[in-house]
Design an enzyme around this catalytic site. Structure first.
Site, PDB file in Angstrom:
ATOM      1  N   ASP A  22       0.853  -1.195   0.000  1.00 16.52           N
ATOM      2  CA  ASP A  22       0.000   0.000   0.000  1.00 16.52           C
ATOM      3  C   ASP A  22       0.885   1.240   0.000  1.00 16.52           C
ATOM      4  OD1 ASP A  22      -1.764   2.024   0.516  1.00 16.52           O
ATOM      5  OD2 ASP A  22      -2.355   1.300   2.509  1.00 16.52           O
ATOM      6  N   ASN A  24       0.034   4.452  -0.876  1.00 14.19           N
ATOM      7  CA  ASN A  24      -0.522   5.765  -0.503  1.00 14.19           C
ATOM      8  C   ASN A  24      -1.280   5.732   0.823  1.00 14.19           C
ATOM      9  OD1 ASN A  24      -2.788   4.384  -1.183  1.00 14.19           O
ATOM     10  ND2 ASN A  24      -3.606   5.914  -2.596  1.00 14.19           N
ATOM     11  N   ASP A  26      -3.932   3.994   1.971  1.00 17.73           N
ATOM     12  CA  ASP A  26      -5.394   3.945   2.064  1.00 17.73           C
ATOM     13  C   ASP A  26      -5.905   2.538   2.388  1.00 17.73           C
ATOM     14  OD1 ASP A  26      -4.937   2.600  -0.270  1.00 17.73           O
ATOM     15  OD2 ASP A  26      -6.277   3.810  -1.514  1.00 17.73           O
ATOM     16  N   ASP A 201      -7.891 -15.957 -17.806  1.00 11.78           N
ATOM     17  CA  ASP A 201      -8.808 -16.332 -16.744  1.00 11.78           C
ATOM     18  C   ASP A 201      -9.897 -17.274 -17.262  1.00 11.78           C
ATOM     19  OD1 ASP A 201      -9.789 -15.604 -13.958  1.00 11.78           O
ATOM     20  OD2 ASP A 201     -11.569 -15.114 -15.136  1.00 11.78           O
ATOM     21  N   GLU A 280      -5.571 -20.513 -17.478  1.00  9.23           N
ATOM     22  CA  GLU A 280      -6.084 -20.993 -16.195  1.00  9.23           C
ATOM     23  C   GLU A 280      -6.981 -22.196 -16.458  1.00  9.23           C
ATOM     24  OE1 GLU A 280      -8.717 -20.142 -12.241  1.00  9.23           O
ATOM     25  OE2 GLU A 280      -9.245 -19.166 -14.099  1.00  9.23           O
TER      26      GLU A 280
HETATM   27  C1  GLC Z   1     -10.797 -17.273 -12.115  1.00  6.00           C
HETATM   28  C2  GLC Z   1     -10.122 -16.390 -11.091  1.00  6.00           C
HETATM   29  C3  GLC Z   1     -11.053 -16.189  -9.929  1.00  6.00           C
HETATM   30  C4  GLC Z   1     -12.293 -15.501 -10.437  1.00  6.00           C
HETATM   31  C5  GLC Z   1     -12.936 -16.295 -11.582  1.00  6.00           C
HETATM   32  C6  GLC Z   1     -13.954 -15.472 -12.308  1.00  6.00           C
HETATM   33  O1  GLC Z   1     -11.015 -18.534 -11.636  1.00  6.00           O
HETATM   34  O2  GLC Z   1      -8.909 -16.967 -10.707  1.00  6.00           O
HETATM   35  O3  GLC Z   1     -10.463 -15.446  -8.906  1.00  6.00           O
HETATM   36  O4  GLC Z   1     -13.221 -15.380  -9.398  1.00  6.00           O
HETATM   37  O5  GLC Z   1     -11.994 -16.678 -12.546  1.00  6.00           O
HETATM   38  O6  GLC Z   1     -13.348 -14.458 -13.046  1.00  6.00           O
END
Ligand code: GLC
Length: 577
Positions: A22, A24, A26, A201, A280
């Site tokens: 962090d 700044n 916040d 993702d 992923e």
């Molecule tokens: C992937 C990400 C996860 C997210 C999901 C929806 O699995 O790693 O964190 O919630 O996609 O985008």
């Protein structure tokens, strides 16, 4: 030796921007904070950063609900801050890849705001809209993986939109070429700026079965949510996961995805510098022919267990390596922002430090690209939240609400939510034994509570100066890995297939053969490796977890002694007679 690409030899390090540093004050991590820590990353010895989403987002899913694909979330800084981070990383020889969320946008993305504005809006078809069922209910009985129906009614236009994840994350309609065009424009925006690639993702969820058939799994919604991360017997968990998979079989892994990945790969390949795509997913099919889809696909099966044993790793490697298409390069990891932290997942409570070390050595010595998760290098553990108002992960909020509405007492529902929430592994990075663990200034409340174990040595500053710390163990290992061609590119040759307590293997290329032995037990092991498939009787020690001065020592491979959770890496040699 074949020439290896940077992403084959690189050790990746995942930064979760909200929790890293962090700058700044916040209570939220940001780019100024990350920039301040670039020297730390360099001294750690990682080669590339995977940045979890840094885009503007209403944060229904902690940034995985993007409302502007070419922007920078104001709480993380300005576009200039991003550029300074990228340049600073590049100057230090660290590449940066971004998180690309293709399946869905935020409901607040201008595309969706337009799409929902009327049935004849030109962007209507950018998302998945369907008429209600004859009874006015959702078009079918599909669930969202994060709880509730996968369909949300838009009262103004009288249709439902589809969302695999939260209702705040409407799925894009990738059958519409305009979607692809708009998204590839964002991809080019970052590539033009010089980012080194993307982690993709949830690619498995991009297409749905176009017939939208009803799902027939026998799983309550509550059990479906609990299937994500509950402590159960392996058999129960397996049965639950099988049902879970069946529940979503029409919503994941559907045709169209490989064509799309090839398309995206072609965009990356227009750019110089070997930009990389990491999926992923764990399906080796995403490697395509080894050169036309994704560069890397995670070996998630390695971490899908409650205990990592030598037998488990040997079986995983045998299966995984045999399944990869020719030319495909493995990618190993043991944790990320969606899973329990390494020690919490695989430690045994009594020898957590030993497990942290032996598993770090595992992921950094197996064949393939290693991906570490920030905080792993100092032994951060999961934090079990106590109160509902501390939860930030809406998946756990949904679980809590469902449980309570099912009649489960609130304390018990909270205990369930605290076990499954991804907040556990997303708490602020512990930089020092100081208020807020040095993440935020004293007196500021960080966005998630800090794990109090920062005061017990689980922090960077305390470990910095201790040569025997876990942090310096990672540093030493990363250095040895970088300097040892066989560890970077060599083939994997398993040894001692029946050893229960230790894992032994070779990493071998045309110039050198390295022996790796990992003692995954608290018992001392005396190991005879003279029968390895190479004529060697001594090893030149490259790394000995227990002895900081061991490098260069000549060890007799017919009786190697490994202490409790010992880690040994040596270069095999034939004794000069
Ligand atoms: C992937 C990400 C996860 C997210 C999901 C929806 O699995 O790693 O964190 O919630 O996609 O985008």
């Amino acid at each position: 030796m074949t020439h290896l690409k940077w992403w084959q030899t690189a050790a990746f390090y995942q930064i979760y921007p909200r929790s890293f540093a962090d700058g700044n004050g916040d209570g939220i991590g940001d780019f100024p904070g990350m920039i301040d820590r670039l020297d730390y990353l360099q001294s750690l010895g990682i080669d590339a950063v995977w940045l979890s989403p840094h885009f503007p987002s209403p944060n229904a899913d902690c940034g995985y609900d993007v409302s502007d694909y070419t922007g920078v979330a104001p709480e993380y800084g300005t576009p200039d801050d991003f550029r300074r981070f990228l340049d600073g990383a590049h100057r230090r020889g660290i590449r940066v890849i971004l998180d690309l969320v293709l399946n869905h946008t935020s409901e607040e993305h201008p595309w969706f705001i337009e799409s929902r504005s009327s049935r004849d809006n030109p962007k209507r078809d950018w998302y998945v809209w369907r008429d209600p069922a004859p009874d006015g209910g959702p078009p079918n009985n599909w669930y969202s993986a994060f709880g509730g129906s996968a369909w949300e009614l838009d009262p103004a236009t009288g249709q439902y939109y589809y969302h695999f994840f939260f209702k705040e994350q409407p799925d894009l309609n990738w059958h519409n070429p305009a979607v692809k065009q708009a998204m590839w424009q964002a991809v080019r925006f970052w590539l033009d700026m010089g980012v080194d690639g993307f982690r993709l993702d949830a690619i498995g969820t991009i297409f749905e079965d176009p017939a939208y058939p009803p799902q027939t799994a026998q799983l309550s919604q509550l059990d479906m949510l609990r299937a994500w991360r509950e402590n159960r017997s392996p058999e129960e968990q397996q049965a639950l996961m099988a049902e879970f998979t069946r529940m979503f079989q029409c919503q994941v892994g559907q045709p169209g995805i490989h064509e799309l990945m090839r398309d995206l790969r072609a965009v990356l390949d227009e750019y110089p510098g070997d930009r990389v795509l990491i999926g992923e997913d764990d399906d080796p099919a995403y490697y395509g022919n080894g050169d036309d889809e994704l560069h890397l696909v995670f070996n998630f099966p390695l971490m899908r267990t409650d205990r990592i044993t030598p037998a488990w790793v040997r079986a995983n490697q045998a299966e995984r390596l045999s399944k990869l298409p020719p030319g495909a390069w493995p990618c190993n990891t043991l944790g990320n922002h969606d899973s329990a932290r390494l020690i919490s997942a695989f430690g045994d409570g009594r020898h957590n430090d030993g497990w942290a070390r032996v598993l770090a050595a595992l992921v950094l010595t197996l064949r393939g690209t290693p991906v570490l998760y920030n905080g792993e290098e100092i032994g951060m553990t999961d934090l079990i939240l106590e109160r509902f108002d501390q939860l930030r992960d809406n998946q756990a909020v949904n679980l809590y609400r469902l449980a309570v509405s099912d009649g489960i007492p609130p304390e018990q529902a909270m205990a369930m939510a605290a076990r499954m929430t991804r907040d556990r592994c997303r708490t602020p990075l512990q930089w020092a034994n100081a208020p807020n663990a040095g993440f935020s200034p004293a007196g500021v409340a960080p966005w998630l509570p800090v794990n109090p174990n920062y005061a017990a040595g689980v922090n960077v500053a305390d470990q910095e100066d201790d040569p025997a710390s876990l942090l310096n163990f990672y540093r030493r290992l990363l250095r040895v890995r970088r300097a040892t061609p066989a560890l970077l590119g060599g083939e994997y040759v398993p040894l001692h297939p029946n050893a229960e307590d230790y894992l032994a293997f070779l990493r071998r290329d045309s110039r050198q053969t390295c022996l790796v032995v990992l003692n995954m037990s608290p018992r001392v092991q005396i190991i005879n490796l003279a029968d390895a498939p190479i004529a060697a009787d001594v090893a030149e020690c490259l790394f000995d977890g227990a002895d900081l001065r061991a490098a260069g020592r000549r060890d007799d491979v017919s009786q190697l002694a490994l202490p409790s959770f010992g880690v040994y890496i040596g270069r095999l040699q034939k004794q000069e007679k």
